[in-house]
Design an enzyme around this catalytic site. Structure first.
Site, PDB file in Angstrom:
ATOM      1  N   HIS A  67      45.273 -11.887  84.097  1.00 20.30           N
ATOM      2  CA  HIS A  67      45.442 -10.915  83.012  1.00 20.30           C
ATOM      3  C   HIS A  67      46.353  -9.772  83.440  1.00 20.30           C
ATOM      4  O   HIS A  67      46.334  -8.714  82.817  1.00 20.30           O
ATOM      5  CB  HIS A  67      44.068 -10.348  82.602  1.00 20.30           C
ATOM      6  CG  HIS A  67      43.154 -11.396  82.038  1.00 20.30           C
ATOM      7  ND1 HIS A  67      41.828 -11.472  82.354  1.00 20.30           N
ATOM      8  CD2 HIS A  67      43.398 -12.413  81.186  1.00 20.30           C
ATOM      9  CE1 HIS A  67      41.274 -12.502  81.711  1.00 20.30           C
ATOM     10  NE2 HIS A  67      42.206 -13.089  81.000  1.00 20.30           N
ATOM     11  N   LYS A  73      49.176 -17.438  78.888  1.00 21.03           N
ATOM     12  CA  LYS A  73      49.904 -18.516  78.203  1.00 21.03           C
ATOM     13  C   LYS A  73      49.757 -19.834  78.942  1.00 21.03           C
ATOM     14  O   LYS A  73      49.838 -19.879  80.156  1.00 21.03           O
ATOM     15  CB  LYS A  73      51.392 -18.128  78.172  1.00 21.03           C
ATOM     16  CG  LYS A  73      52.310 -19.135  77.574  1.00 21.03           C
ATOM     17  CD  LYS A  73      52.959 -18.567  76.325  1.00 21.03           C
ATOM     18  CE  LYS A  73      53.517 -19.632  75.434  1.00 21.03           C
ATOM     19  NZ  LYS A  73      52.517 -20.531  74.866  1.00 21.03           N
ATOM     20  N   LYS A  97      54.595 -19.632  87.532  1.00 20.98           N
ATOM     21  CA  LYS A  97      55.807 -20.105  86.848  1.00 20.98           C
ATOM     22  C   LYS A  97      56.371 -19.002  85.948  1.00 20.98           C
ATOM     23  O   LYS A  97      57.567 -18.735  85.950  1.00 20.98           O
ATOM     24  CB  LYS A  97      55.465 -21.354  86.023  1.00 20.98           C
ATOM     25  CG  LYS A  97      56.663 -22.079  85.476  1.00 20.98           C
ATOM     26  CD  LYS A  97      56.269 -23.349  84.745  1.00 20.98           C
ATOM     27  CE  LYS A  97      55.886 -24.454  85.691  1.00 20.98           C
ATOM     28  NZ  LYS A  97      55.724 -25.755  85.026  1.00 20.98           N
ATOM     29  N   ASP A 102      60.384 -14.466  85.046  1.00 15.23           N
ATOM     30  CA  ASP A 102      60.250 -13.179  84.354  1.00 15.23           C
ATOM     31  C   ASP A 102      59.794 -13.316  82.905  1.00 15.23           C
ATOM     32  O   ASP A 102      60.315 -12.611  82.024  1.00 15.23           O
ATOM     33  CB  ASP A 102      61.579 -12.405  84.386  1.00 15.23           C
ATOM     34  CG  ASP A 102      61.780 -11.711  85.712  1.00 15.23           C
ATOM     35  OD1 ASP A 102      60.779 -11.456  86.398  1.00 15.23           O
ATOM     36  OD2 ASP A 102      62.948 -11.442  86.063  1.00 15.23           O
ATOM     37  N   LYS A 109      45.385 -22.270  80.770  1.00 15.05           N
ATOM     38  CA  LYS A 109      45.458 -23.695  80.430  1.00 15.05           C
ATOM     39  C   LYS A 109      44.153 -24.070  79.743  1.00 15.05           C
ATOM     40  O   LYS A 109      43.104 -23.468  80.018  1.00 15.05           O
ATOM     41  CB  LYS A 109      45.595 -24.531  81.710  1.00 15.05           C
ATOM     42  CG  LYS A 109      46.249 -25.864  81.476  1.00 15.05           C
ATOM     43  CD  LYS A 109      47.744 -25.730  81.454  1.00 15.05           C
ATOM     44  CE  LYS A 109      48.444 -27.027  81.179  1.00 15.05           C
ATOM     45  NZ  LYS A 109      49.893 -26.877  81.262  1.00 15.05           N
ATOM     46  N   SER A 366      59.330 -20.883  75.013  1.00 13.25           N
ATOM     47  CA  SER A 366      58.087 -20.547  74.296  1.00 13.25           C
ATOM     48  C   SER A 366      57.971 -19.022  74.163  1.00 13.25           C
ATOM     49  O   SER A 366      57.487 -18.510  73.151  1.00 13.25           O
ATOM     50  CB  SER A 366      56.862 -21.051  75.047  1.00 13.25           C
ATOM     51  OG  SER A 366      56.879 -22.442  75.068  1.00 13.25           O
TER      52      SER A 366
END
Ligand code: NAD
Length: 474
Positions: A67, A73, A97, A102, A109, A366
């Site tokens: 967090h 994500k 990743k 950045d 997940k 994304s």
């Protein structure tokens, strides 16, 4: 299931080993490092769904690894093999990743134990919507909270169901579409997402090829893609697009490995046409002018300049690593090279471009989709025509001062304004180039010889800076 649990645990363990290995080089305190490593929250849920008149209990999980940036994500997979440790490992990798490229998100997940191949569309819709509702109830999904995406067994259809469920239960929330990415373009998705990971793989390889220092002594001439001989494993989303863009830039695709077998032609294979052949005949085999390779794993060991494993994890392992003859192994898939295998490849002078960096194009785009959803406007919509008008004025001025006129085709090319797909691709290109040079810079600074350790370290240091700036609450 027990086997998968063991595999999941081994996977999590190996992610932790990579972390520990890179963390040694950081100046961060052990407390901060422990916080960066651990999964922040794990939510497990069981819910009933009526399937063919019977009530079945479905299990789901969502892991938010970090967090330090919000939202978190990561994809949602539908599979009977969903395992907590595996989901934790994947969530952990997402954090790093995102940091490498950045993208200002934490990692997450999710998974639902359901077989998408044997379930009806109606069942899949019920399960997807109920799983989304469970996350909504606990505030575990939302544009500022946690933003899922597709993974194994899910795609844009499931993402559209999640967005619709979210909108129904959070009626009137302006940014609701930003609760999930990978949506169809007509439902708030973004142009350029489908090819993003493969295109990112191409940008990453191109950058490495231009890096004479990295490739010193490898006998790879010219510093460009031109004439480089590539073998790709997996002609799916990542493999096809990576091979396609490399070929467009002059590479020669000499081998394609698929699950039913492989094909080889030292003079090159037309990727687009071979893909069409596979769609039409159901197999990559018997493609014109190519030699069939019955056991496609043999192609991994075939001589080439660049090997792109873009299918599954653990494809290059301690058993076959010693026989890999590529000069560069470019990880399109997640985890295609095991830790033990990587040691062998590196000892043999093979450059490994790690998944953590190389396949981050998908999450990068994304992020662009999420930005588009928050701004509620298609990229390029406000500026494209104004840009074109300004280029036209420039071209007119050049024509009148030089006394020469350009052809209609030249004018059209020079005066084209940026639309959504060109902006997405240019943002992706910039991201992949910058991240590459950050990794190389840290290799120089810290005397690290492999790109994976350096990629982990750049991520750890960026996350460490966030924690230091945030302070510890309360
Ligand atoms: P995909 O399902 O579109 O393609 C995978 C391809 O691999 C398929 O064509 C399949 O037939 C082939 N394959 C399966 N088993 C094989 C075998 N034994 N030998 C050779 N080929 C085999 O999946 P994808 O989206 O391209 O994902 C591939 C990998 O890339 C996965 O590891 C995934 O996690 C990773 N990845 C994907 C994305 C993305 O945006 N799609 C992003 C990051 C990472």
């Amino acid at each position: 299931m027990a086997d998968n649990h063991n595999e999941g645990s081994r996977f999590l363990q190996s992610v932790h080993q990579y972390f520990d290995n890179a963390a040694r080089y950081s100046g961060l305190s052990s407390g901060i490092l422990a916080q960066i490593k651990v999964c922040n929250s794990v939510y497990k849920v069981s819910f009933p769904v009526e399937i063919d008149g019977k009530i079945e209990v479905i299990e789901g999980i969502r892991v938010q690894h970090s967090h330090h940036k919000l939202p978190s994500k990561g994809g949602i997979r539908f599979s009977m093999q969903v395992d907590e440790d595996e989901v934790k490992a994947l969530a952990t990798l997402m954090t790093f990743k995102c940091a490498v490229v950045d993208v200002p998100f934490g990692g997450a997940k999710g998974g639902v134990k359901i077989n998408p191949r044997t379930s009806s569309v109606k069942t899949l819709e019920k399960v997807t919507r109920r799983y989304a509702a469970e996350l909504i109830k606990k505030n575990l999904i939302g544009p500022g909270m946690d933003v899922p995406a597709p993974d194994y067994g899910t795609g844009s259809r499931e993402m559209a169901w999640i967005a619709d469920t979210y909108q129904a239960l959070k009626y009137g929330e302006t940014n609701a579409l930003g609760c999930v990415t990978g949506k169809p373009v007509g439902q708030g998705g973004i142009r350029g997402r489908a090819e993003a990971t493969g295109l990112g793989v191409y940008f990453g390889i191109r950058e490495a090829l231009a890096d004479s220092e990295l490739l010193k002594g490898k006998n790879l001439s010219g510093n460009t893609m031109q004439g480089k001989r590539i073998i790709v494993q997996g002609l799916g989303n990542v493999g096809y697009n990576a091979a396609y863009f490399c070929q467009q830039d002059g590479a020669v695709i000499i081998g394609i490995a698929e699950r039913e077998g492989g094909i080889y032609n030292a003079d090159g294979i037309d990727v687009e046409d071979a893909f069409k052949h596979r769609s039409e005949t159901g197999s990559i085999l018997n493609y014109k002018n190519c030699r069939n390779i019955e056991n496609s794993a043999e192609l991994l060991e075939t001589e080439c300049d660049i090997l792109i494993p873009a299918a599954l994890e653990n494809q290059i392992n301690q058993e076959n690593a010693g026989r890999i003859k590529a000069k560069i192994v470019a990880e399109g898939a997640n985890g295609p090279v095991t830790k033990g295998a990587e040691e062998i490849l590196l000892a043999n002078g093979i450059v490994v471009i790690p998944d953590l960096y190389l396949n981050a194009g998908g999450v990068t785009v994304s992020y662009f989709e999420w930005l588009k959803n928050l701004s509620n406007v298609r990229f390029g919509r406000m500026g494209k025509r104004a840009e074109e008008a300004s280029y036209r004025r420039l071209v007119n001025a050049i024509e009148s001062s030089s006394g020469k006129s350009l052809s209609a085709q030249e004018k059209a090319m020079l005066t084209q304004g940026a639309d959504e797909v060109s902006l997405v691709r240019s943002g992706l290109e910039d991201t992949m180039i910058n991240a590459y040079h950050e990794i190389r810079e840290i290799m120089h600074q810290k005397g690290i010889s492999d790109m994976r350790t350096a990629a982990f370290l750049t991520a750890i240091e960026k996350i460490g800076v966030s924690y230091e700036a945030l302070g510890i609450f309360p």
